[in-house]
Design a protein around this motif. Sequence first.
Motif, mmCIF file in Angstrom:
data_model
loop_
_atom_site.group_PDB
_atom_site.id
_atom_site.type_symbol
_atom_site.label_atom_id
_atom_site.label_comp_id
_atom_site.label_asym_id
_atom_site.label_seq_id
_atom_site.Cartn_x
_atom_site.Cartn_y
_atom_site.Cartn_z
ATOM 1 N N VAL A 141 0.805 -1.200 -0.025
ATOM 2 C CA VAL A 141 -0.063 -0.167 -0.072
ATOM 3 C C VAL A 141 0.966 1.151 0.004
ATOM 4 N N GLN A 142 1.936 1.377 0.869
ATOM 5 C CA GLN A 142 2.905 2.298 0.572
ATOM 6 C C GLN A 142 3.436 2.683 -0.655
ATOM 7 N N ARG A 143 3.870 1.569 -1.336
ATOM 8 C CA ARG A 143 4.204 1.393 -2.819
ATOM 9 C C ARG A 143 3.301 2.255 -3.785
ATOM 10 N N LEU A 144 2.041 1.833 -3.436
ATOM 11 C CA LEU A 144 0.719 2.464 -4.245
ATOM 12 C C LEU A 144 0.695 3.896 -4.068
ATOM 13 N N TYR A 145 0.920 4.531 -2.919
ATOM 14 C CA TYR A 145 1.080 5.684 -2.473
ATOM 15 C C TYR A 145 2.263 6.511 -3.026
ATOM 16 N N SER A 146 2.940 5.791 -2.984
ATOM 17 C CA SER A 146 4.382 6.380 -3.891
ATOM 18 C C SER A 146 4.606 6.369 -5.085
ATOM 19 N N GLY A 147 3.408 5.956 -5.660
ATOM 20 C CA GLY A 147 3.380 5.839 -7.183
ATOM 21 C C GLY A 147 4.092 4.756 -7.711
ATOM 22 N N LYS A 148 4.552 3.560 -6.874
ATOM 23 C CA LYS A 148 5.371 2.624 -7.253
ATOM 24 C C LYS A 148 4.993 1.357 -7.538
ATOM 25 N N ILE A 149 3.582 1.241 -8.156
ATOM 26 C CA ILE A 149 2.781 -0.010 -8.372
ATOM 27 C C ILE A 149 2.101 0.320 -9.803
ATOM 28 N N THR A 150 2.310 -0.655 -10.497
ATOM 29 C CA THR A 150 1.824 -0.688 -11.879
ATOM 30 C C THR A 150 0.743 -1.710 -11.680
ATOM 31 N N PHE A 151 -0.664 -1.677 -11.848
ATOM 32 C CA PHE A 151 -1.647 -2.759 -11.729
ATOM 33 C C PHE A 151 -1.960 -3.246 -13.169
ATOM 34 N N HIS A 152 -2.223 -4.599 -13.105
ATOM 35 C CA HIS A 152 -2.607 -5.271 -14.476
ATOM 36 C C HIS A 152 -3.905 -5.919 -13.940
ATOM 37 N N ASP A 153 -4.723 -6.179 -15.261
ATOM 38 C CA ASP A 153 -6.152 -6.785 -15.215
ATOM 39 C C ASP A 153 -6.093 -7.745 -16.110
ATOM 40 N N GLY A 154 -5.704 -8.932 -15.547
ATOM 41 C CA GLY A 154 -5.790 -10.322 -16.410
ATOM 42 C C GLY A 154 -4.466 -10.352 -17.151
ATOM 43 N N ASP A 155 -4.468 -10.549 -18.500
ATOM 44 C CA ASP A 155 -3.380 -10.662 -19.243
ATOM 45 C C ASP A 155 -2.901 -9.357 -19.631
ATOM 46 N N SER A 156 -1.620 -9.337 -19.340
ATOM 47 C CA SER A 156 -0.712 -7.764 -19.700
ATOM 48 C C SER A 156 0.692 -8.309 -19.975
ATOM 49 N N GLU A 157 1.136 -7.159 -20.779
ATOM 50 C CA GLU A 157 2.449 -7.219 -21.453
ATOM 51 C C GLU A 157 3.567 -6.256 -20.338
ATOM 52 N N ILE A 158 4.369 -6.885 -20.033
ATOM 53 C CA ILE A 158 5.596 -6.148 -19.256
ATOM 54 C C ILE A 158 6.572 -5.584 -20.099
ATOM 55 N N ALA A 159 7.135 -6.467 -20.944
ATOM 56 C CA ALA A 159 7.806 -5.870 -21.944
ATOM 57 C C ALA A 159 7.669 -7.007 -23.264
ATOM 58 N N ASP A 160 8.606 -6.544 -24.385
ATOM 59 C CA ASP A 160 8.272 -7.633 -25.451
ATOM 60 C C ASP A 160 9.051 -9.072 -24.945
ATOM 61 N N GLY A 161 7.961 -10.001 -24.770
ATOM 62 C CA GLY A 161 8.530 -11.276 -24.718
ATOM 63 C C GLY A 161 8.250 -11.659 -23.115
ATOM 64 N N ILE A 162 7.642 -10.656 -22.299
ATOM 65 C CA ILE A 162 7.263 -10.996 -20.852
ATOM 66 C C ILE A 162 5.856 -10.576 -20.794
ATOM 67 N N THR A 163 5.038 -11.511 -20.349
ATOM 68 C CA THR A 163 3.650 -11.273 -20.014
ATOM 69 C C THR A 163 3.347 -11.748 -18.716
ATOM 70 N N VAL A 164 2.144 -11.175 -18.130
ATOM 71 C CA VAL A 164 1.712 -11.787 -17.051
ATOM 72 C C VAL A 164 0.199 -12.198 -17.240
ATOM 73 N N HIS A 165 -0.314 -13.198 -16.314
ATOM 74 C CA HIS A 165 -1.566 -13.837 -16.751
ATOM 75 C C HIS A 165 -2.125 -13.770 -15.447
ATOM 76 N N ARG A 166 -3.553 -13.571 -15.121
ATOM 77 C CA ARG A 166 -4.078 -13.818 -13.789
ATOM 78 C C ARG A 166 -4.823 -15.222 -14.167
ATOM 79 N N ILE A 167 -4.518 -15.888 -12.899
ATOM 80 C CA ILE A 167 -4.803 -17.233 -13.021
ATOM 81 C C ILE A 167 -5.915 -17.467 -11.823
ATOM 82 N N GLY A 168 -5.662 -16.724 -10.422
ATOM 83 C CA GLY A 168 -6.623 -16.963 -9.423
ATOM 84 C C GLY A 168 -6.431 -18.357 -8.839
ATOM 85 N N GLY A 169 -7.559 -18.856 -7.833
ATOM 86 C CA GLY A 169 -7.340 -20.096 -7.278
ATOM 87 C C GLY A 169 -6.772 -20.053 -6.046
#
Length: 264
Positions: A141-169
């Motif tokens: 939360v402190q990182r959030l208020y310092s502008g140091k969180i990038t949020f992703h919703d589901g599938d998202s690209e971090i860089a060319d060739g690196i992606t994140v995917h929400r799995i849950g569970g």
Amino acid sequence: MTYEVYAIKYAEQTARVRGDNYMFDDNHDAPDPIDFYMWLIRGEGRVILVDTGFDAAEGQARGRPIRLDPGEALKPFGLQPEDVTEIIVTHLHFDHAGGLHLFPNAQLHLQTAEMAYATGPCMCHDALRFPFTVGHVVEAVQRLYSGKITFHDGDSEIADGITVHRIGGHTKGMQAVRIRTQAGWLVLASDAAHFYGNFLHGVPFPIVVDMQDMLDGFATIQALASAPKLVVPGHDPLVRAHFPAGTAEHVTRLDVGPLTDPTL
């Protein structure tokens, strides 16, 4: 463009049985140790840490003493904690976000659903709350208020060739990381699958908020990888047996592919 990927072991728990790792297991009292990892991705001038482990104080409090401080574990790569500027946080459980404070300069990549889960009404339940430590969540939360969180919703690209995917569970915002490597598309499952046996045999891990998401996620992480053998579970000691050793005893290299096929 391909990346190097490394598993970095910083702790282990040997006093553990299969019932701790697999639901509905007939051999539930058989020994089944667990390893604790974080992961490093590097290439094209970028260095991205995936998860942060936990520190000695957290290990002492939870009866899981660490073998190596997460910051010290990066020394074979010529890195100090202050050098890390990007961290993909797969989820906010203590063993994955317990070292956030060690990396003060890092921008965090986190699923929106994970922050909502860790700070919302689900935390009224002891059974869902116990894998979290409030100080780690407060750090996020402190990182959030310092502008140091990038949020992703589901599938998202971090860089060319690196992606994140929400799995849950396992948690509401559990995310896996997909990386293009010389061996093909590699998937760091983190706790979308703790062990090979979870995703290969469809056996859930006991800490779960949504059983269907966890079971569906086993198929998803395999589909994201070029082959099932390139899915890297989050806590399995067998990772170190199947993949080649790195430049230090606690480092395993993943991007070259496994020496033996764990799916056989």
